[in-house]
Design a protein around this motif. Structure first.
Motif, PDB file in Angstrom:
ATOM      1  N   LEU A 307       0.434  -1.273   0.183  1.00 19.71           N
ATOM      2  CA  LEU A 307      -0.013   0.332  -0.039  1.00 19.71           C
ATOM      3  C   LEU A 307       0.554   1.037  -0.152  1.00 19.71           C
ATOM      4  N   ALA A 308       2.152   1.417   0.387  1.00 22.94           N
ATOM      5  CA  ALA A 308       2.996   2.585   0.671  1.00 22.94           C
ATOM      6  C   ALA A 308       3.660   2.622  -0.472  1.00 22.94           C
ATOM      7  N   TYR A 309       3.884   1.304  -1.647  1.00 22.17           N
ATOM      8  CA  TYR A 309       4.416   1.595  -2.542  1.00 22.17           C
ATOM      9  C   TYR A 309       3.447   2.418  -3.515  1.00 22.17           C
ATOM     10  N   TYR A 310       1.759   2.174  -3.288  1.00 23.71           N
ATOM     11  CA  TYR A 310       1.111   2.117  -4.569  1.00 23.71           C
ATOM     12  C   TYR A 310       0.922   3.521  -3.957  1.00 23.71           C
ATOM     13  N   VAL A 311       1.005   4.696  -2.801  1.00 23.40           N
ATOM     14  CA  VAL A 311       0.950   6.409  -2.833  1.00 23.40           C
ATOM     15  C   VAL A 311       2.182   6.425  -2.976  1.00 23.40           C
ATOM     16  N   ALA A 312       3.222   5.723  -2.956  1.00 21.01           N
ATOM     17  CA  ALA A 312       4.463   6.705  -3.503  1.00 21.01           C
ATOM     18  C   ALA A 312       4.366   6.678  -4.582  1.00 21.01           C
ATOM     19  N   TYR A 313       3.612   5.493  -5.792  1.00 18.38           N
ATOM     20  CA  TYR A 313       3.642   5.874  -7.400  1.00 18.38           C
ATOM     21  C   TYR A 313       3.135   6.258  -7.775  1.00 18.38           C
ATOM     22  N   THR A 314       1.733   7.110  -6.582  1.00 18.28           N
ATOM     23  CA  THR A 314       0.933   7.847  -7.278  1.00 18.28           C
ATOM     24  C   THR A 314       1.137   9.263  -7.162  1.00 18.28           C
ATOM     25  N   VAL A 315       2.164   9.626  -6.147  1.00 18.02           N
ATOM     26  CA  VAL A 315       3.086  10.902  -5.715  1.00 18.02           C
ATOM     27  C   VAL A 315       4.095  11.255  -6.502  1.00 18.02           C
ATOM     28  N   TRP A 316       4.497  10.050  -6.952  1.00 13.95           N
ATOM     29  CA  TRP A 316       5.481  10.601  -8.543  1.00 13.95           C
ATOM     30  C   TRP A 316       4.559  10.957  -9.879  1.00 13.95           C
ATOM     31  N   LEU A 317       3.310   9.954  -9.907  1.00 13.88           N
ATOM     32  CA  LEU A 317       2.496  10.720 -10.895  1.00 13.88           C
ATOM     33  C   LEU A 317       2.405  12.087 -10.882  1.00 13.88           C
ATOM     34  N   VAL A 318       1.616  12.092  -9.602  1.00 10.65           N
ATOM     35  CA  VAL A 318       1.459  13.518  -9.294  1.00 10.65           C
ATOM     36  C   VAL A 318       2.654  14.910  -9.917  1.00 10.65           C
TER      37      VAL A 318
END
Length: 360
Positions: A307-318
């Protein structure tokens, strides 16, 4: 304002359509005597991926290749990191031996194959046809395997779900109506979702790929979210994992394959997807193996890591989509510290699990 309303309505139609399709198809399959294994690994997993198929095909036909590709890649990343992550946080998930030996390696292999096929910037109709043939072969394999399952598997299914309803013309018609109604809602929902997503992308100046990787991918994965969380809450932990892995295989072989076949001139794969998003999808698939076979469970802390990595991935996209000055330092921190630390942790877990095997 109205765009947001249409987006929400499109998502609602997709979820409702997928629910009706899965319910009708699974009941019809059981009524016709099809093996429970085939019902679980194909009808449920493939049915919950029907929104991805509808959206990607619709996007490709309208010339929105970024949404079509981003939808599949983003959905596969979302399925593993978010759905398995949140499900494992609810309750540790059990992983069957077959998933470790067959389905997860197949998911990894097909992910690599898609990267190789799309390396020239396009998935041709021929390559799409080969991918689509793969889902047929996979399904046939499951059918053959299910026939070897015998009465033991049938008894297990009856214990879990109850005896199937006696076959009758009225019940068969009811199941068929659910399937047709579900497909109709999927088509309507996909049209509303794609149109509103494209409008939002143009309004905010965000690329089709980013919209596909985030809003559309998460929206079309809602059936998988609901299915896996409910399965975890009911103690059907193996279903929660199998649904995700089966859906990812379906997305790569059927959704991408069929989309490349129907798209005029094949399906364009952007350089950004080849350079970053597809490799992330492959890395996420690879991460499943050491986590899955360490005790054949996904522990709560491993779910939290996903879950933490999905948040990190989404932050990178933004950050990337908005052109933020923070993206360089963020990427450096992830590549120089977080990712290596996680890789070492997973490697240690894998070595310990391998050494614990009897005879080592």
């Amino acid at each position: 304002m109205m765009t947001a309303v249409w987006l929400a309505l499109g998502l609602a139609c997709l979820v409702g359509g997928a629910e009706a399709l899965v319910r009708g198809a699974s009941r019809l399959a059981v009524a016709l005597g099809i093996s429970p294994l085939v019902v679980g690994l194909t009808v449920v997993a493939f049915g919950t991926s029907a929104p991805e198929l509808a959206v990607s095909v619709q996007s490709a036909l309208e010339g929105q290749a970024g949404i079509a590709v981003g939808n599949v890649v983003g959905s596969n990343i979302f399925n593993v990191l978010f759905i398995l992550g949140i499900s494992a946080l609810i309750v540790p998930l059990s992983v069957s031996l077959q998933l470790v030996r067959l389905d997860v390696p197949l998911m990894i292999a097909v992910s690599l194959l898609v990267l190789l096929m799309g390396w020239d910037g396009r998935l041709s109709a021929l390559e799409g046809g080969l991918l689509f043939a793969g889902i047929i072969v996979y399904t046939l394999f499951l059918v053959i395997q299910s026939r070897r399952e015998g009465k033991a598997g049938q008894a297990e299914f009856a214990d879990e779900y109850g005896e199937p309803e006696p076959r009758s013309a009225s019940r068969t018609l009811r199941h068929l109506l659910l399937i047709v109604g579900g497909l109709a809602l999927l088509i309507l929902g996909s049209r509303l979702l794609v149109d509103s997503a494209v409008t939002l992308a143009r309004y905010f100046g965000v690329s089709d790929l980013i919209i596909g990787l985030t809003i559309v991918a998460a929206g079309t994965s809602l059936p998988e979210v609901v299915t896996s969380i409910v399965a975890a809450l009911r103690g059907e932990r193996d279903i929660a994992v199998g649904n995700v892995v089966g859906s990812n295989i379906f997305n790569l072989l059927c959704v991408l394959g069929l989309t490349a076949v129907v798209a005029p001139g094949g399906l364009e794969v952007s350089a950004a997807a080849l350079r970053f998003d597809i490799p992330v999808m492959i890395a996420v698939a690879l991460a499943c193996l050491p986590i899955f076979f360490t005790g054949y469970t996904i522990a709560r802390w491993e779910g939290g890591l996903f879950l933490a990595y999905y948040v990190a991935y989404t932050v990178w996209l933004v950050l990337h989509a908005t052109g933020s000055a923070l993206q360089t330092s963020y990427a450096a921190a992830m590549a120089g510290f977080v990712l290596p630390l996680t890789a070492v942790t997973l490697l240690v877990l894998a070595v310990r699990a391998w050494r614990s095997v009897p005879g080592r």
